[in-house]
Design a protein around this motif. Structure first.
Motif, short mmCIF file in Angstrom:
data_model
loop_
_atom_site.label_atom_id
_atom_site.label_comp_id
_atom_site.label_asym_id
_atom_site.label_seq_id
_atom_site.Cartn_x
_atom_site.Cartn_y
_atom_site.Cartn_z
N SER A 258 38.68 -43.12 15.59
CA SER A 258 38.76 -41.88 15.08
C SER A 258 38.40 -40.71 15.27
O SER A 258 39.25 -39.92 15.61
CB SER A 258 38.20 -42.53 14.04
OG SER A 258 37.96 -41.34 13.10
N ALA A 259 37.97 -40.60 16.48
CA ALA A 259 37.13 -39.59 16.94
C ALA A 259 38.33 -39.22 17.88
O ALA A 259 38.86 -38.06 17.94
CB ALA A 259 35.69 -39.58 17.94
N GLY A 260 39.34 -40.13 18.87
CA GLY A 260 40.11 -39.86 19.57
C GLY A 260 40.63 -38.89 19.10
O GLY A 260 41.55 -37.81 19.69
N ALA A 261 41.38 -40.00 17.99
CA ALA A 261 43.33 -38.96 17.08
C ALA A 261 42.29 -37.85 16.81
O ALA A 261 43.39 -36.79 16.65
CB ALA A 261 42.78 -40.14 16.26
N THR A 262 41.34 -37.26 16.00
CA THR A 262 41.13 -35.96 16.33
C THR A 262 41.17 -35.02 17.02
O THR A 262 40.82 -33.95 16.65
CB THR A 262 39.33 -36.02 15.39
OG1 THR A 262 39.34 -36.75 14.06
CG2 THR A 262 38.73 -34.68 15.05
N ALA A 263 40.54 -35.55 18.24
CA ALA A 263 40.79 -35.04 19.71
C ALA A 263 41.74 -34.40 20.15
O ALA A 263 41.65 -33.01 20.27
CB ALA A 263 40.03 -35.42 20.45
N VAL A 264 43.25 -35.49 19.67
CA VAL A 264 44.34 -34.80 20.90
C VAL A 264 45.24 -33.64 18.95
O VAL A 264 45.93 -33.52 19.99
CB VAL A 264 45.03 -36.18 20.72
CG1 VAL A 264 44.35 -37.45 21.81
CG2 VAL A 264 45.26 -36.87 19.67
N ARG A 265 44.57 -34.00 17.91
CA ARG A 265 45.57 -32.50 17.41
C ARG A 265 44.81 -31.16 17.21
O ARG A 265 45.44 -30.81 16.64
CB ARG A 265 44.85 -33.38 15.87
CG ARG A 265 44.86 -34.89 14.96
CD ARG A 265 44.61 -34.78 13.69
NE ARG A 265 45.16 -35.93 13.01
CZ ARG A 265 43.93 -36.90 12.93
NH1 ARG A 265 42.80 -36.72 13.19
NH2 ARG A 265 44.71 -38.27 12.26
N HIS A 266 44.06 -31.29 18.05
CA HIS A 266 43.78 -29.85 18.63
C HIS A 266 43.91 -29.58 19.58
O HIS A 266 43.51 -30.92 20.64
CB HIS A 266 42.34 -29.01 17.83
CG HIS A 266 41.20 -29.34 18.10
ND1 HIS A 266 40.14 -30.59 18.17
CD2 HIS A 266 39.44 -29.20 19.02
CE1 HIS A 266 39.36 -31.27 19.10
NE2 HIS A 266 39.31 -29.82 19.91
N VAL A 267 43.09 -28.79 20.43
CA VAL A 267 43.45 -27.70 21.77
C VAL A 267 41.88 -28.24 22.14
O VAL A 267 41.19 -26.68 21.79
CB VAL A 267 44.37 -26.17 22.20
CG1 VAL A 267 44.03 -26.65 23.41
CG2 VAL A 267 46.26 -27.13 21.97
N GLY A 268 42.26 -28.34 23.39
CA GLY A 268 40.31 -28.65 23.96
C GLY A 268 40.13 -29.68 23.65
O GLY A 268 40.29 -30.63 23.01
N ALA A 269 38.92 -29.77 24.47
CA ALA A 269 38.27 -31.24 25.10
C ALA A 269 36.13 -31.78 23.66
O ALA A 269 36.50 -32.31 23.75
CB ALA A 269 37.19 -31.47 25.77
N ARG A 270 36.38 -30.20 22.96
CA ARG A 270 35.62 -30.35 22.16
C ARG A 270 35.50 -30.78 20.47
O ARG A 270 36.76 -29.85 20.58
CB ARG A 270 34.30 -28.86 22.44
CG ARG A 270 33.91 -29.19 23.69
CD ARG A 270 32.66 -29.38 24.01
NE ARG A 270 32.11 -29.54 25.89
CZ ARG A 270 31.54 -28.34 25.77
NH1 ARG A 270 30.54 -26.96 24.58
NH2 ARG A 270 31.64 -27.67 26.91
N PRO A 271 35.06 -30.79 19.52
CA PRO A 271 34.79 -31.32 18.51
C PRO A 271 35.84 -30.06 17.75
O PRO A 271 35.39 -28.58 18.09
CB PRO A 271 33.99 -31.72 18.05
CG PRO A 271 32.54 -32.04 19.73
CD PRO A 271 33.38 -31.56 20.29
N PRO A 272 36.41 -29.62 17.05
CA PRO A 272 36.98 -28.20 16.21
C PRO A 272 36.00 -28.59 15.30
O PRO A 272 34.84 -29.27 14.77
CB PRO A 272 37.62 -28.97 15.08
CG PRO A 272 37.49 -30.31 14.95
CD PRO A 272 36.85 -30.43 16.45
N ARG A 273 35.50 -27.15 15.26
CA ARG A 273 34.35 -26.15 14.55
C ARG A 273 34.22 -26.44 12.97
O ARG A 273 35.76 -26.28 12.71
CB ARG A 273 33.82 -25.27 15.09
CG ARG A 273 33.71 -25.18 16.48
CD ARG A 273 32.63 -25.05 16.74
NE ARG A 273 32.01 -25.05 18.25
CZ ARG A 273 31.35 -23.72 18.25
NH1 ARG A 273 31.12 -22.37 18.51
NH2 ARG A 273 31.87 -23.96 19.66
N THR A 274 33.51 -26.97 12.23
CA THR A 274 34.07 -26.40 10.42
C THR A 274 33.35 -25.52 10.59
O THR A 274 32.65 -24.27 10.96
CB THR A 274 32.59 -27.18 10.34
OG1 THR A 274 31.53 -27.20 10.90
CG2 THR A 274 33.36 -29.22 10.55
N PRO A 275 34.22 -24.42 9.87
CA PRO A 275 33.99 -23.09 8.82
C PRO A 275 32.49 -23.09 8.66
O PRO A 275 31.84 -24.40 7.85
CB PRO A 275 34.64 -23.19 7.90
CG PRO A 275 35.58 -23.52 7.83
CD PRO A 275 35.42 -25.01 8.78
#
Length: 309
Positions: free
Chosen positions: A292-309
């Motif tokens: 699941s984390a891998g799928a989240t990672a490939v949806r955005h640019v960059g290697a770190r987790p997406p930041r929550t607002p």
């Protein structure tokens, strides 16, 4: 900070030892045009396999994630801020001579979002045994080593010292081989000798096949699990498989996703897997979290987790 509820309170830390680098992500469509311009979108982002794993473990909700790495004075403050913002407790050794490592990630924006790395390791590969102390394991429940440590001589010395300390304290150790290209240079037999004592190995499909000489990743996983107690082979869009004692025990599918940038997807898997495993979940559930984390990672640019607002 991480986007999940805390999985474990302090006193049961995950310590990651590995590389911290600056990623220059270059997204282009189609082949590069030698000798002239190729239109691209270029971003400067924090990266490094070890640092990425730590950040994804914290993003998964693990409450105490620590990182030991080495950076140059040029970017030390920035990397410390970025790691802290992800929920990681950084211990960064500032190299007096070498600059922070830099990786140019060329990402084809076609359907597969395939990436090619141009690596200037800089300070990241200058971690040495002098940077290690057994006290780093105080309050630590698991030690995770980035495979990049094993390629330079100084990193091998640190990895050996860390493995010895972990063995003395009964702290389990996991390792991600990190790079099929560097594995070829190091040599398979040498690599396998260096990871003696590692409890969990998390190779990619290519790394598993390279380490065994077998073309099928399931066969490769089974063979590796005769050398390492638990082997989890990351198969990208095909999910992952688990092997123990010479047998494949589980195959976990990946979530379907259209990738934008596959940089760091394996690190995301590893970080989430370790976080959930440390929280006491079954291996299959930890692998599912990794997918699941891998799928989240490939949806955005960059290697770190997406930041929550």
């Amino acid at each position: 900070m991480g986007g999940q509820a805390a999985l474990r309170v302090g006193g049961q830390a995950l310590l990651v030892v590995g590389d911290v680098v600056t990623d220059i992500v270059v997204r282009h469509r189609g082949p590069l045009a030698p000798g002239t311009d190729t239109a691209a979108v270029v971003r400067t982002l924090p990266g490094g396999a070890g640092a990425n794993v730590a950040c994804w473990a914290a993003h998964q909700g693990y409450a105490d994630v620590r990182l030991l790495g080495r950076v140059g004075a040029d970017a030390a403050a920035w990397h410390e801020r970025e790691l802290t913002a992800c929920g990681v407790r950084p211990h960064l050794v500032v190299d007096p001579e070498a600059p922070t490592g830099t990786v140019v990630c060329l990402v084809d924006t076609g359907a597969e979002a395939e990436r090619t790395f141009l690596t200037d390791s800089g300070a990241s590969v200058r971690l040495d045994a002098g940077d290690w102390s057994p006290s780093h394991l105080d309050g630590v429940a698991r030690l995770h080593l980035s495979g990049y440590l094993l390629f330079p001589e100084t990193g091998r010395a640190l990895a050996g010292a860390a493995l010895a300390s972990a063995r003395a304290r009964g702290v389990p150790v996991s390792l991600d081989p990190a790079s099929a290209g560097f594995l070829v240079e190091l040599g398979v037999d040498r690599f396998l000798g260096l990871i003696d004592g590692v409890e969990v190995l998390l190779p990619s499909r290519d790394e598993a096949c390279l380490l065994t000489g077998l073309p099928d990743p399931a066969d490769a996983a089974a063979k590796l699990s005769r050398h390492v107690p638990l082997v989890v082979v990351k198969l990208g869009g095909a999910g992952a498989l688990v092997a123990q004692e010479g047998e494949v025990l589980a195959r976990v599918p990946a979530a379907p996703v259209v990738p934008r940038d596959t940089t760091g997807a394996g690190d995301a898997f590893t970080g989430a897997f370790l976080a959930v495993l440390l929280a006491g979940a079954r291996i299959e559930d930890a692998v599912t979290a990794g997918c699941s984390a891998g799928a989240t990672a490939v949806r955005h640019v960059g290697a770190r987790p997406p930041r929550t607002p």
